[in-house]
Scaffold this motif. Structure first.
Motif, PDB file in Angstrom:
ATOM      1  N   SER A   1       0.850  -1.196   0.000  1.00 33.10           N
ATOM      2  CA  SER A   1       0.000   0.000   0.000  1.00 33.10           C
ATOM      3  C   SER A   1       0.883   1.243   0.000  1.00 33.10           C
ATOM      4  N   GLY A   2       0.467   2.239  -0.752  1.00 33.55           N
ATOM      5  CA  GLY A   2       1.213   3.490  -0.789  1.00 33.55           C
ATOM      6  C   GLY A   2       0.653   4.544   0.137  1.00 33.55           C
ATOM      7  N   GLU A   3      -0.322   4.180   0.952  1.00 33.89           N
ATOM      8  CA  GLU A   3      -0.986   5.139   1.821  1.00 33.89           C
ATOM      9  C   GLU A   3      -0.279   5.190   3.169  1.00 33.89           C
ATOM     10  N   LEU A   4       0.453   6.265   3.422  1.00 31.78           N
ATOM     11  CA  LEU A   4       1.192   6.459   4.658  1.00 31.78           C
ATOM     12  C   LEU A   4       0.898   7.829   5.233  1.00 31.78           C
ATOM     13  N   ASP A   5       1.080   7.935   6.525  1.00 25.50           N
ATOM     14  CA  ASP A   5       0.987   9.223   7.200  1.00 25.50           C
ATOM     15  C   ASP A   5       1.949  10.189   6.508  1.00 25.50           C
ATOM     16  N   ALA A   6       1.468  11.393   6.208  1.00 31.18           N
ATOM     17  CA  ALA A   6       2.290  12.375   5.499  1.00 31.18           C
ATOM     18  C   ALA A   6       3.576  12.688   6.247  1.00 31.18           C
TER      19      ALA A   6
ATOM     20  N   PHE B   1       5.426  10.641   7.765  1.00 35.31           N
ATOM     21  CA  PHE B   1       6.406   9.610   7.442  1.00 35.31           C
ATOM     22  C   PHE B   1       6.853   9.729   5.984  1.00 35.31           C
ATOM     23  N   ILE B   2       5.892   9.945   5.100  1.00 37.57           N
ATOM     24  CA  ILE B   2       6.202   9.990   3.664  1.00 37.57           C
ATOM     25  C   ILE B   2       7.286  11.012   3.362  1.00 37.57           C
ATOM     26  N   ARG B   3       7.187  12.183   3.977  1.00 40.09           N
ATOM     27  CA  ARG B   3       8.139  13.246   3.642  1.00 40.09           C
ATOM     28  C   ARG B   3       9.536  12.955   4.158  1.00 40.09           C
ATOM     29  N   ARG B   4       9.695  11.925   4.974  1.00 43.22           N
ATOM     30  CA  ARG B   4      11.026  11.590   5.481  1.00 43.22           C
ATOM     31  C   ARG B   4      11.723  10.532   4.629  1.00 43.22           C
ATOM     32  N   PHE B   5      11.036  10.017   3.629  1.00 40.44           N
ATOM     33  CA  PHE B   5      11.681   9.098   2.692  1.00 40.44           C
ATOM     34  C   PHE B   5      12.319   9.905   1.569  1.00 40.44           C
ATOM     35  N   ASP B   6      13.530   9.497   1.175  1.00 39.63           N
ATOM     36  CA  ASP B   6      14.238  10.217   0.120  1.00 39.63           C
ATOM     37  C   ASP B   6      13.584  10.017  -1.237  1.00 39.63           C
ATOM     38  N   MET B   7      13.056   8.824  -1.471  1.00 39.97           N
ATOM     39  CA  MET B   7      12.350   8.522  -2.718  1.00 39.97           C
ATOM     40  C   MET B   7      11.121   7.699  -2.400  1.00 39.97           C
ATOM     41  N   VAL B   8      10.042   7.965  -3.099  1.00 41.38           N
ATOM     42  CA  VAL B   8       8.810   7.176  -3.000  1.00 41.38           C
ATOM     43  C   VAL B   8       8.347   6.903  -4.414  1.00 41.38           C
ATOM     44  N   PHE B   9       8.226   5.645  -4.771  1.00 44.70           N
ATOM     45  CA  PHE B   9       7.710   5.345  -6.105  1.00 44.70           C
ATOM     46  C   PHE B   9       6.992   4.004  -6.103  1.00 44.70           C
ATOM     47  N   GLU B  10       6.109   3.866  -7.075  1.00 42.62           N
ATOM     48  CA  GLU B  10       5.318   2.640  -7.212  1.00 42.62           C
ATOM     49  C   GLU B  10       5.997   1.689  -8.187  1.00 42.62           C
ATOM     50  N   LEU B  11       5.972   0.410  -7.847  1.00 42.03           N
ATOM     51  CA  LEU B  11       6.409  -0.625  -8.777  1.00 42.03           C
ATOM     52  C   LEU B  11       5.142  -1.261  -9.351  1.00 42.03           C
ATOM     53  N   PRO B  12       4.737  -0.859 -10.557  1.00 42.84           N
ATOM     54  CA  PRO B  12       3.478  -1.373 -11.120  1.00 42.84           C
ATOM     55  C   PRO B  12       3.667  -2.772 -11.700  1.00 42.84           C
ATOM     56  N   VAL B  13       2.561  -3.338 -12.150  1.00 43.92           N
ATOM     57  CA  VAL B  13       2.621  -4.617 -12.856  1.00 43.92           C
ATOM     58  C   VAL B  13       3.485  -4.450 -14.100  1.00 43.92           C
ATOM     59  N   PRO B  14       4.450  -5.344 -14.331  1.00 45.58           N
ATOM     60  CA  PRO B  14       5.271  -5.205 -15.543  1.00 45.58           C
ATOM     61  C   PRO B  14       4.401  -5.252 -16.792  1.00 45.58           C
ATOM     62  N   PRO B  15       4.710  -4.461 -17.787  1.00 47.65           N
ATOM     63  CA  PRO B  15       3.947  -4.532 -19.038  1.00 47.65           C
ATOM     64  C   PRO B  15       4.123  -5.900 -19.684  1.00 47.65           C
ATOM     65  N   ARG B  16       3.232  -6.199 -20.621  1.00 47.24           N
ATOM     66  CA  ARG B  16       3.215  -7.537 -21.204  1.00 47.24           C
ATOM     67  C   ARG B  16       4.566  -7.920 -21.809  1.00 47.24           C
ATOM     68  N   ALA B  17       5.186  -7.005 -22.520  1.00 47.96           N
ATOM     69  CA  ALA B  17       6.472  -7.325 -23.135  1.00 47.96           C
ATOM     70  C   ALA B  17       7.495  -7.717 -22.074  1.00 47.96           C
TER      71      ALA B  17
END
Length: 700
Positions: free
Chosen positions: A364-369, A371-387
């Protein structure tokens, strides 16, 4: 006072076992200085004979040679205590324990007081008699724990309090923590980093990582390459050099938060990143040595210990399932704050000062703000594309499955690379053994079973939605030239089409044909693929579908789109409006080829109609189309050409669709068609069902 149940590390003490002089000194201080002797020495004997044996008072146990004299016993105890105090400076814990404590002291910078407390904690967790004797002190408050330890270890109370404070090295490292939430006996109040820690401290040549067993583990090697995560390459272009610089410069407070649905490969990404950077990778465990889950507070302690243990190593730490710490408040009986929120200041300091770079992974990407602002990077790893999925499946299953099977496996969004890897490993291990099924069959069965166990749909061995060999857009009754539309889209590579009309008229099939004609991958989403019982999840699924199509350069086909484009004026729930809004937003921003199909054109939101470049109605077959399609199928099935009678019968079917041909052909697998007349009869039956469904129902 009720007694607690023990899990002893050593066998019960007997008369032949020697206890070190230091432990005897601790025992005598508990008895004499802390007053336990008054209760232990009874008028007619000892309350605990094992303790008497350890203190060389066993001669009072044999009443046949000497009558028990409580006053004389107390006098002898005082003498033993005085002698032990005189020799206190020369007493030490066992050599192995002392050596291991010294190694830890050098590693995490323990003070002499820290070392004394750590030695005692290990002994009381490992020695039954010491534990039993300390139990006679009764249940203890935190202040009484500090006061008792000060007496037993001959330290100042203030020194003990400081050493056991949460900010102390013992607490920060997780080696020994004072349980401040519960009252209990001395042993239970001195919480150690793991169940096996005390046992391990008495072993020679123990690896420091073994001391963390059950709390932190060395990660297994990754099985993918950075190229397999090309769909997040922009994020990796920043993360990789940053983590390399952080490791080289010993930067503190380096934390990256990676979130994504289960099975997208977050753990595998962490392993791949560590390999690419040449860093050791350690994982904070989610279960202990017995396989029992570790609670959030204990996992944070393990994380803190790992930070101390590996601060001088070129290492990367992974905290998987971080939602167990940051979002566990809702899982509590009455809800409330999460574990991280309950100690927010401490967690914030930890995120700002940890010496080992850490990847926090979450579903889940839902975090207390805060906490979120203390991470240097925040990004989602989505489902890999079909290729990307196809490349991963090909890597693991090459030589085990044919191209069609690999393509079919690549269609499965929920198929994690680890599932494919394990199935391929099993199949390769049994190749060539007599009686085993063909590799492709075994591979698909293993993967299908795992998918079902995870709550996903099973792998379908056939391809019911593939285009029939006789497919031709000429057999679709449309109010526009579908071939000309395909040519126009081929020139611009961008379009938003709405195909509507009765079921079976070829809307989905045209989307498949168009993808082939454009030489584009096809991403098909049904309403059931996107809907969710959780509020807000459907909108995320819609956005994810458009994003995946864009990443893969695929033609996106959403079937039953009316589920998400109903007129908002008739909405009764807020989520009904938000779903329509999300679909409209994604349609507007999408630059590729998008086809929406629906059986229900009426009731669609007016804004959605404006966003379609073209709306094409697909209707039932015209008589000449029905006749031509019958001829084509008979030739393909090897049946004799149909005659005038069949042609007339086709002309009378007003609700015949291409889908009806597909239905009759599926039936022919177990009810073979003898001739063209049988095929026509099957089509008539399909149309009769439609006409019957429109009949008025009532009561006589």
């Amino acid at each position: 006072m009720p007694r607690k149940h023990h899990r002893y590390a050593f066998a019960p003490v007997d008369a032949d076992q020697n206890t070190t002089p230091l432990i005897c000194l601790w025992l005598l201080r508990i008895l004499q200085t802390l007053g336990v002797a008054k209760e232990w020495v009874q008028p007619n004997g000892f309350r605990n004979d094992a303790l008497a044996l350890v203190l060389n008072l066993g001669h009072w146990l044999d009443e046949s040679t000497r009558a028990f004299d409580a006053q004389a016993v107390r006098q002898e105890l005082r003498q033993l205590h005085q002698e032990a105090e005189c020799n206190a400076a020369s007493t030490q814990v066992p050599a192995t324990l002392r050596a291991n404590v010294e190694r830890l002291a050098a590693l995490v910078n323990l003070s002499s007081v820290d070392c004394r407390i750590l030695e005692f904690a290990c002994c009381i967790h490992a020695d039954q008699v010491l534990d039993d004797t300390a139990d006679r002190l009764g249940e203890m408050t935190s202040s009484r724990v500090a006061a008792s330890l000060a007496v037993i270890l001959d330290l100042r109370v203030g020194e003990v309090r400081a050493a056991l404070a949460p900010q102390g090295v013992l607490g920060r490292s997780g080696l020994v923590a004072l349980d401040r939430n519960n009252r209990g006996w001395l042993r239970s109040r001195l919480d150690m980093i793991s169940k096996s820690f005390a046992d391990q401290m008495f072993c020679e040549d123990i690896d420091l990582l073994q001391l963390l067993r059950g709390t932190v583990n060395a990660a297994t090697a990754g099985q993918l390459q950075l190229a397999d995560f090309a769909h997040v390459q922009p994020q990796l272009n920043v993360a990789l050099p940053y983590l390399r610089q952080a490791s080289d410069a010993r930067m503190r407070g380096v934390n990256l938060f990676v979130h994504g649905a289960p099975g997208t490969g977050k753990s595998e990404l962490a392993r791949t990143v560590a390999q690419a950077l040449g860093l050791e990778l350690f994982e904070v465990s989610i279960e202990d040595e017995d396989g029992d889950p570790i609670n959030a507070a204990s996992r944070l302690r393990a994380f803190r210990a790992a930070q101390c243990f590996f601060a001088q190593r070129r290492a990367l730490l992974v905290f998987d399932e971080a939602e167990d710490v940051f979002n566990d408040g809702d899982a509590r009986p009455r809800g409330g704050k999460s574990t991280a929120q309950s100690c927010k200041a401490w967690v914030n300091r930890m995120l700002e000062d940890n010496p080992v770079p850490t990847l926090w992974l979450s579903n889940s990407g839902e975090l207390d703000a805060a906490f979120i602002r203390r991470f240097d990077m925040v990004f989602e790893l989505p489902v890999p594309p079909r290729a990307q999925r196809q490349r991963i499946v090909q890597q693991y299953c090459g030589g085990l499955a044919g191209s069609q099977s690999i393509a079919r496996l690549s269609e499965i969004e929920k198929l994690a690379p680890a599932v494919v890897a394990r199935a391929a490993r099993v199949v390769r291990s049994i190749q060539g053994i007599a009686g085993t099924p063909p590799s492709e069959q075994a591979l698909e069965r293993l993967i299908s079973n795992t998918l079902q166990a995870q709550g996903h749909a099973a792998l379908r061995p056939d391809e019911p939605m593939r285009l029939p060999e006789v497919y031709d857009p000429a057999f679709i009754h449309a109010d526009a030239d579908l071939a000309a539309i395909a040519q126009g889209i081929a020139a611009h590579r961008s379009a938003r089409l709405c195909l509507y009309g009765p079921p079976g008229t070829g809307k989905t099939a045209y989307g498949r044909w168009l993808a082939q004609a454009l030489d584009m991958p096809l991403l098909v989403k049904r309403a059931s693929d996107l809907q969710s019982m959780w509020v807000g999840e459907c909108e995320k699924n819609i956005a994810r579908a458009f994003r995946e199509a864009e990443q893969d350069g695929a033609l996106l086909l959403i079937d039953e789109v009316d589920s998400f484009l109903q007129d908002r004026r008739g909405a009764k729930q807020s989520w009904e409006v938000s779903q329509v809004n999300e679909m409209l937003t994604q349609m507007e921003a999408f630059g590729g080829v998008f086809i929406a199909s629906t059986n229900l054109m009426q009731g669609l939101d007016a804004a959605s109609l404006r966003r379609f470049d073209l709306k094409v109605k697909l209707d039932y077959l015209r008589p000449e189309q029905a006749w031509a399609l019958l001829q084509r199928h008979c030739a393909q099935l090897g049946l004799a050409a149909p005659g005038p009678d069949e042609q007339a019968r086709m002309g009378r079917l007003r609700q015949l669709a291409p889908g009806d041909f597909a239905a009759v052909l599926r039936q022919s697998r177990f009810n073979p068609l003898a001739n063209a007349s049988a095929l026509a009869a099957g089509l008539e039956a399909e149309c009769a069902l439609k006409e019957g469904s429109r009949a008025v129902m009532g009561f006589v």
